[in-house]
Design a protein around this motif. Structure first.
Motif, short mmCIF file in Angstrom:
data_model
loop_
_atom_site.label_atom_id
_atom_site.label_comp_id
_atom_site.label_asym_id
_atom_site.label_seq_id
_atom_site.Cartn_x
_atom_site.Cartn_y
_atom_site.Cartn_z
N ASP A 91 0.86 -1.18 0.00
CA ASP A 91 0.00 0.00 0.00
C ASP A 91 0.90 1.23 0.00
O ASP A 91 1.43 1.63 1.04
N ALA A 92 1.09 1.83 -1.18
CA ALA A 92 1.99 2.98 -1.31
C ALA A 92 1.57 4.13 -0.41
O ALA A 92 2.42 4.79 0.20
N SER A 93 0.27 4.35 -0.29
CA SER A 93 -0.19 5.48 0.55
C SER A 93 0.13 5.23 2.02
O SER A 93 0.41 6.18 2.76
N ALA A 94 0.12 3.98 2.46
CA ALA A 94 0.47 3.67 3.85
C ALA A 94 1.96 3.93 4.09
O ALA A 94 2.33 4.48 5.14
N PHE A 95 2.79 3.56 3.13
CA PHE A 95 4.23 3.84 3.27
C PHE A 95 4.49 5.36 3.20
O PHE A 95 5.36 5.86 3.90
N ASP A 96 3.73 6.07 2.37
CA ASP A 96 3.86 7.53 2.31
C ASP A 96 3.50 8.16 3.65
O ASP A 96 4.19 9.06 4.13
N ALA A 97 2.41 7.69 4.25
CA ALA A 97 1.97 8.22 5.54
C ALA A 97 3.00 7.94 6.62
O ALA A 97 3.29 8.81 7.47
N LEU A 98 3.59 6.75 6.59
CA LEU A 98 4.64 6.41 7.56
C LEU A 98 5.85 7.33 7.39
O LEU A 98 6.36 7.90 8.36
N GLU A 99 6.27 7.51 6.16
CA GLU A 99 7.42 8.39 5.88
C GLU A 99 7.13 9.82 6.33
O GLU A 99 7.97 10.45 6.99
N ASP A 100 5.96 10.33 6.01
CA ASP A 100 5.61 11.70 6.40
C ASP A 100 5.59 11.86 7.91
O ASP A 100 6.06 12.87 8.44
N SER A 160 10.88 1.13 13.13
CA SER A 160 9.96 1.46 12.04
C SER A 160 10.72 1.70 10.74
O SER A 160 10.33 1.21 9.68
N LEU A 161 11.81 2.45 10.83
CA LEU A 161 12.60 2.73 9.63
C LEU A 161 13.24 1.47 9.05
O LEU A 161 13.16 1.22 7.85
N ARG A 162 13.86 0.69 9.91
CA ARG A 162 14.52 -0.54 9.44
C ARG A 162 13.52 -1.55 8.91
O ARG A 162 13.74 -2.18 7.88
N SER A 163 12.41 -1.72 9.60
CA SER A 163 11.44 -2.73 9.17
C SER A 163 10.78 -2.33 7.85
O SER A 163 10.48 -3.20 7.03
N ALA A 164 10.58 -1.04 7.62
CA ALA A 164 9.98 -0.60 6.35
C ALA A 164 10.88 -0.95 5.18
O ALA A 164 10.44 -1.56 4.20
N GLY A 165 12.14 -0.60 5.28
CA GLY A 165 13.08 -0.91 4.20
C GLY A 165 13.29 -2.40 4.03
O GLY A 165 13.29 -2.92 2.90
N ASP A 166 13.45 -3.10 5.14
CA ASP A 166 13.69 -4.54 5.08
C ASP A 166 12.48 -5.29 4.51
O ASP A 166 12.64 -6.26 3.77
N ALA A 167 11.28 -4.86 4.87
CA ALA A 167 10.07 -5.53 4.38
C ALA A 167 9.96 -5.40 2.87
O ALA A 167 9.65 -6.37 2.17
N ILE A 168 10.22 -4.21 2.37
CA ILE A 168 10.15 -4.00 0.92
C ILE A 168 11.17 -4.87 0.21
O ILE A 168 10.87 -5.55 -0.77
N ALA A 214 5.96 -6.92 -8.59
CA ALA A 214 5.51 -5.53 -8.60
C ALA A 214 6.32 -4.67 -7.62
O ALA A 214 6.45 -3.46 -7.80
N LEU A 215 6.87 -5.31 -6.61
CA LEU A 215 7.67 -4.56 -5.62
C LEU A 215 9.06 -4.22 -6.13
O LEU A 215 9.75 -3.41 -5.52
N GLN A 216 9.50 -4.83 -7.21
CA GLN A 216 10.80 -4.49 -7.77
C GLN A 216 10.90 -3.00 -8.06
O GLN A 216 11.95 -2.39 -7.89
N GLU A 217 9.76 -2.41 -8.46
CA GLU A 217 9.73 -0.97 -8.76
C GLU A 217 9.80 -0.12 -7.50
O GLU A 217 9.99 1.09 -7.59
N GLN A 218 9.63 -0.72 -6.33
CA GLN A 218 9.60 0.02 -5.08
C GLN A 218 10.90 -0.09 -4.28
O GLN A 218 10.99 0.41 -3.17
N LEU A 219 11.90 -0.73 -4.85
CA LEU A 219 13.16 -0.90 -4.12
C LEU A 219 13.81 0.42 -3.75
O LEU A 219 14.47 0.53 -2.71
N ALA A 256 12.78 1.56 -0.37
CA ALA A 256 13.51 0.94 0.74
C ALA A 256 14.78 1.74 1.04
O ALA A 256 15.10 2.00 2.20
N ASP A 257 15.48 2.14 -0.01
CA ASP A 257 16.67 2.97 0.17
C ASP A 257 16.32 4.32 0.78
O ASP A 257 17.09 4.88 1.56
N ASP A 258 15.14 4.84 0.45
CA ASP A 258 14.70 6.12 1.00
C ASP A 258 14.55 6.03 2.52
O ASP A 258 14.89 6.98 3.23
N PHE A 259 14.05 4.90 3.03
CA PHE A 259 13.93 4.75 4.48
C PHE A 259 15.31 4.70 5.14
O PHE A 259 15.50 5.24 6.23
#
Length: 111
Positions: free
Chosen positions: A28-37, A59-67, A76-81, A84-87
């Motif tokens: 859920d891209a919007s959920a990851f956006d909300a977490l980042e914000d 939170s930061l480590r688990s977000a990147g590691d999960a992705i 589909a998550l290949q495009e979101q790697l 993970a680096d952003d976190f």
């Protein structure tokens, strides 16, 4: 209230983003956006702190590691790697006591 105290909103946002990805393989891209914000908002209050709470770090480590971990199984998550680096970058910037507005794209840090 210190930004380092337990944050129920951060806990909820992490579960909505990371928990959902790990439990149901749903990104859920919007959920990851909300977490980042939310983390960036907390960063404003962390600039003068000498420590960062384990909850924020987790939170930061688990977000990147999960992705990264789910990208191996969900094409589909290949495009979101990059996300993970952003976190990881957020963590690096928190360590340097920086906020989102401290760096501008295309502007050198040394003037």
């Amino acid at each position: 209230m210190s930004e380092n105290q337990f944050d129920v909103v951060l806990e909820r946002l992490t579960d909505q983003a990371v928990g959902r990805l790990l439990k149901s393989d749903t990104f859920d891209a919007s959920a990851f956006d909300a977490l980042e914000d939310h983390i960036w908002q907390k960063a404003e209050g962390l600039q003068s702190e000498y420590a960062i709470s384990k909850q924020i770090l987790l939170s930061l480590r688990s977000a990147g590691d999960a992705i990264r971990s789910r990208a191996k199984y969900l094409p589909a998550l290949q495009e979101q790697l990059q996300r993970a680096d952003d976190f990881d970058l957020i963590l690096d910037r928190l360590i340097d006591r920086e906020t989102r507005s401290d760096r501008k794209s295309g502007v050198p840090r040394i003037s």
